[in-house]
Design a protein around this motif. Structure first.
Motif, PDB file in Angstrom:
ATOM      1  N   PRO A  73      38.882 -30.466  62.127  1.00  0.00           N
ATOM      2  CA  PRO A  73      39.277 -31.139  60.876  1.00  0.00           C
ATOM      3  C   PRO A  73      39.415 -32.653  61.001  1.00  0.00           C
ATOM      4  O   PRO A  73      39.162 -33.372  60.041  1.00  0.00           O
ATOM      5  CB  PRO A  73      40.616 -30.496  60.523  1.00  0.00           C
ATOM      6  N   SER A  91      39.641 -26.416  52.246  1.00  0.00           N
ATOM      7  CA  SER A  91      39.075 -25.858  53.478  1.00  0.00           C
ATOM      8  C   SER A  91      39.574 -26.564  54.735  1.00  0.00           C
ATOM      9  O   SER A  91      39.298 -26.096  55.841  1.00  0.00           O
ATOM     10  CB  SER A  91      37.552 -25.932  53.435  1.00  0.00           C
ATOM     11  N   LEU A 135      35.633 -34.916  60.766  1.00  0.00           N
ATOM     12  CA  LEU A 135      34.666 -34.876  59.664  1.00  0.00           C
ATOM     13  C   LEU A 135      33.992 -36.240  59.512  1.00  0.00           C
ATOM     14  O   LEU A 135      34.664 -37.261  59.421  1.00  0.00           O
ATOM     15  CB  LEU A 135      35.347 -34.515  58.355  1.00  0.00           C
ATOM     16  N   LEU A 166      38.990 -25.526  59.197  1.00  0.00           N
ATOM     17  CA  LEU A 166      37.860 -26.148  59.894  1.00  0.00           C
ATOM     18  C   LEU A 166      38.029 -26.072  61.409  1.00  0.00           C
ATOM     19  O   LEU A 166      39.147 -26.001  61.922  1.00  0.00           O
ATOM     20  CB  LEU A 166      37.703 -27.604  59.468  1.00  0.00           C
ATOM     21  N   ASN A 167      36.921 -26.111  62.113  1.00  0.00           N
ATOM     22  CA  ASN A 167      36.934 -26.131  63.573  1.00  0.00           C
ATOM     23  C   ASN A 167      37.400 -27.481  64.113  1.00  0.00           C
ATOM     24  O   ASN A 167      38.147 -27.537  65.081  1.00  0.00           O
ATOM     25  CB  ASN A 167      35.528 -25.831  64.110  1.00  0.00           C
ATOM     26  N   SER A 173      31.318 -26.464  54.875  1.00  0.00           N
ATOM     27  CA  SER A 173      32.511 -25.850  54.295  1.00  0.00           C
ATOM     28  C   SER A 173      33.305 -26.864  53.477  1.00  0.00           C
ATOM     29  O   SER A 173      33.722 -26.592  52.352  1.00  0.00           O
ATOM     30  CB  SER A 173      33.382 -25.265  55.410  1.00  0.00           C
ATOM     31  N   TYR A 174      33.502 -28.039  54.050  1.00  0.00           N
ATOM     32  CA  TYR A 174      34.225 -29.084  53.324  1.00  0.00           C
ATOM     33  C   TYR A 174      33.469 -29.509  52.070  1.00  0.00           C
ATOM     34  O   TYR A 174      34.066 -29.677  50.997  1.00  0.00           O
ATOM     35  CB  TYR A 174      34.470 -30.297  54.223  1.00  0.00           C
ATOM     36  N   ASP A 189      31.546 -26.926  59.577  1.00  0.00           N
ATOM     37  CA  ASP A 189      32.678 -27.692  59.028  1.00  0.00           C
ATOM     38  C   ASP A 189      32.244 -28.597  57.881  1.00  0.00           C
ATOM     39  O   ASP A 189      32.889 -28.647  56.834  1.00  0.00           O
ATOM     40  CB  ASP A 189      33.328 -28.550  60.110  1.00  0.00           C
TER      41      ASP A 189
END
Length: 138
Positions: free
Chosen positions: A86, A79, A89, A83-84, A71-72, A68
């Motif tokens: 979100p 993204s 984060l 995300l798994n 990816s972000y 996550d």
């Protein structure tokens, strides 16, 4: 946690199950289970054939958090829907990081999530154990 694989060397199928019975590997994006039960994560850098190795983790949640963050950091707010976790984060997830810094931020976040889940499992396990004191025998 156990894993199985065929003799032909195909990818392993992780048989770890969550409390609701779903396969952990299918539950989170960007992770996979090694034959020996550890969870790993890596991500492809957009517009490049390069991949960033994000680490090896004890829990699928740790590997998913690392994915996550990376990816972000690589894709920005576009993204967020994919995300798994979100809403979880960490502040270290920023879009202005170098690939090396992304790896570090992702690894740190994954390790923190690993620690959180391992601690919560141990606490739950200890709460289910027999609590007998000397006073019970007096």
């Amino acid at each position: 946690m156990s894993a199985t694989s065929s003799d032909e060397g195909s990818s392993s199928i992780c048989t770890s199950r969550s409390a609701d019975g779903t396969n952990q590997e299918k539950r989170y994006k960007g992770i996979r289970c090694r034959r020996w039960g550890k969870w790993v994560s890596e991500i492809r850098v957009p517009g490049s054939p390069e991949r960033l190795w994000l680490g090896t983790y004890s829990t699928p949640e740790g590997a998913a958090m690392a994915h996550d963050v990376a990816s972000y950091s690589l894709k920005g707010t576009t993204s967020l829907r994919k995300l798994n976790f979100p809403s979880m984060l960490p502040p270290t997830a920023r879009t202005d990081l170098s690939p090396r810094s992304i790896q570090k931020a992702a690894s740190d976040a994954g390790m923190a999530m690993d620690a959180r889940f391992i601690t919560s499992r141990e606490t739950a396990s200890n709460n289910n154990a027999l609590n007998i004191s000397v006073d019970d025998y007096l």
